[in-house]
Design an enzyme around this catalytic site. Structure first.
Site, PDB file in Angstrom:
ATOM      1  N   ARG A 160     -44.613 -12.896 108.545  1.00  0.00           N
ATOM      2  CA  ARG A 160     -46.045 -12.861 108.830  1.00  0.00           C
ATOM      3  C   ARG A 160     -46.686 -11.802 107.951  1.00  0.00           C
ATOM      4  NH1 ARG A 160     -49.134 -15.199 112.604  1.00  0.00           N
ATOM      5  NH2 ARG A 160     -51.258 -14.383 112.793  1.00  0.00           N
ATOM      6  N   GLU A 189     -33.827   3.478 116.790  1.00  0.00           N
ATOM      7  CA  GLU A 189     -35.039   2.643 116.736  1.00  0.00           C
ATOM      8  C   GLU A 189     -35.568   2.362 118.134  1.00  0.00           C
ATOM      9  OE1 GLU A 189     -37.630  -0.559 117.107  1.00  0.00           O
ATOM     10  OE2 GLU A 189     -35.564  -0.778 117.764  1.00  0.00           O
ATOM     11  N   GLU A 190     -34.662   2.285 119.104  1.00  0.00           N
ATOM     12  CA  GLU A 190     -35.036   1.834 120.440  1.00  0.00           C
ATOM     13  C   GLU A 190     -35.763   2.887 121.282  1.00  0.00           C
ATOM     14  OE1 GLU A 190     -34.886  -1.102 121.465  1.00  0.00           O
ATOM     15  OE2 GLU A 190     -33.295  -2.169 120.405  1.00  0.00           O
ATOM     16  N   HIS A 220     -32.404  -7.905 124.305  1.00  0.00           N
ATOM     17  CA  HIS A 220     -32.451  -6.970 125.435  1.00  0.00           C
ATOM     18  C   HIS A 220     -31.947  -7.596 126.736  1.00  0.00           C
ATOM     19  CE1 HIS A 220     -35.263  -3.678 123.642  1.00  0.00           C
ATOM     20  NE2 HIS A 220     -34.671  -4.360 122.680  1.00  0.00           N
ATOM     21  N   ASP A 263     -28.581   1.680 116.568  1.00  0.00           N
ATOM     22  CA  ASP A 263     -28.451   2.151 117.943  1.00  0.00           C
ATOM     23  C   ASP A 263     -28.387   0.987 118.924  1.00  0.00           C
ATOM     24  OD1 ASP A 263     -31.128   1.663 117.167  1.00  0.00           O
ATOM     25  OD2 ASP A 263     -31.905   2.785 118.864  1.00  0.00           O
TER      26      ASP A 263
END
Length: 394
Positions: free
Chosen positions: A178, A139-140, A366, A81
């Protein structure tokens, strides 16, 4: 098989770039990605794989690649998306959909995964197990697509899951990871404070909602400064304060919207409890009423330590080839709905560098001028392919 896979991917690097540029020029917003989903489904036509469309609460496409021998099942996820951003990047394949842009790299995620999946299909007879390719929508935008895909049961047989995200804070060729908690959880809240309106000259005959709301803005920051353990991480942001009115009229109601970030579930619970206490206190102190909407969007993303360590050992084999450096990432305050998969399935989420060459400071995800070094596509494809080969011992 590793050598065969890497050679196939190398031959198709230009194809990845071509796909990425097409998707970049044709972005679609979360839950509206029908054309992108159709493009993905068409890619798999005639290929030896099971393709399931419209999975979950949107346009997800899940592709199952059965190996030549029975064995474990692994899942690979890429999102597709875009964002409600007007593109300002100076590229020849600029967004053709006004006000919509692939400003977070999901076009790259999809491009590398399509080509990697195709290469794995070509070599599937050598795979002792099953690979599920998750092309995920939305996802956003909460509630996101991941949680709904899990709810269908389509991933119930998956033993391990992997995902990647490109970030321009490191050059192409560098991968960071991580173990454990890695990305923040996120909560949205909206608070409406209702007072009593009146004339600006007679505040004693009114009950000013702006004053009460202003105290909330200040007081809520004390949750971070005076309630949060200094060794924990949390953020409370007021992003919207809708108190616009007339200069000589006391406002009767105000709406605020905010964002809360945290690294553990325990911190989330504490922040929610303390914010609600402050709301109650504002009601008592100012004699107002309130309506609070408090919605936890995505949980903190926690990478399985054992899976992450094993995957890093596989990636170490690629150093000096496509991979120049593997580094440990700092905690990231951004959020990712991949976290939902990791709540149910052991797995890990890696970061692929995509910093454009020749820039001093890249525009981050973004941003309307966000661009990438497209060399990150082959790095993503080969590194995830490396993990797949290591996982199956091929």
């Amino acid at each position: 098989m590793r050598e065969k896979l890497m050679a196939l991917l190398e031959e198709r690097q230009d194809e990845m770039i071509e796909i990425r540029r097409y998707l970049h020029a044709h972005p679609e917003l979360s839950f509206q990605e029908s054309e992108t989903a159709a493009y993905i489904a068409k890619w798999y036509e005639g290929k030896k794989a099971l393709v399931q469309t419209e999975v979950g609460n949107g346009h997800a496409v899940v592709v199952t690649i059965k190996g030549g021998k029975p064995g474990k099942t692994i899942a690979l996820r890429g999102d597709f998306d875009a964002l409600p951003i007007t593109e300002e990047a100076d590229v020849p394949f600029k967004s053709e959909n006004q006000g919509v842009m692939h400003a977070c790299g999901h076009d790259a995620h999809t491009a590398y995964l399509l080509v990697l999946a195709d290469c794995l299909i070509q070599l599937q007879d050598e795979i002792p197990g099953t690979i599920k390719i998750i092309h995920q929508h939305a996802e956003e935008k909460p509630p996101g697509g991941a949680k709904s895909i899990l709810a269908t049961g389509i991933l119930d047989d998956v033993g391990t899951i992997f995902g990647i995200h490109i970030f321009p804070n490191k050059p192409a060729g560098e991968i960071s990871y991580r173990s454990g908690f890695a990305m923040a959880g996120r909560t949205y809240f909206k608070l409406k404070i209702q007072g009593v309106g009146g004339h600006g000259s007679s505040p004693h005959k009114a009950n000013d909602a702006i004053v009460a709301a202003s105290h909330f803005v200040t007081a809520v920051q004390t949750v971070i400064s005076r309630r949060l353990n200094p060794f924990d991480i949390g953020v409370v942001t007021i992003g919207s304060f809708d108190g616009k009115g007339t200069f000589n009229v006391i406002k009767d109601s105000v709406e605020l919207e905010g964002d809360v970030r945290y690294m553990t579930d325990e911190t989330q619970e504490m922040l929610e409890r303390e914010i609600k206490k402050i709301v109650k206190g504002i009601e008592t102190l100012f004699g107002v009423t309130s309506e609070l909407t408090y919605t936890a969007d995505y949980p903190p993303l926690c990478n399985d330590p054992a899976v992450t360590e094993q995957a890093i050992s596989y990636l170490e084999k690629g150093k000096g080839d496509y991979l120049t450096r593997i580094s440990e990432s700092e905690l990231l305050s951004g959020s990712e709905d991949f976290a939902y998969y990791l709540e149910k399935i052991p797995g890990s989420f890696f970061y692929i560098g995509c910093e454009p060459k020749g820039v001093e400071e890249a525009y981050f995800n973004h941003h309307p001028k966000f661009t990438i070094d497209e060399d990150c596509l082959i790095v993503a494809a080969k590194s995830v392919g490396e993990i797949v080969c290591g996982y199956f011992g091929i």
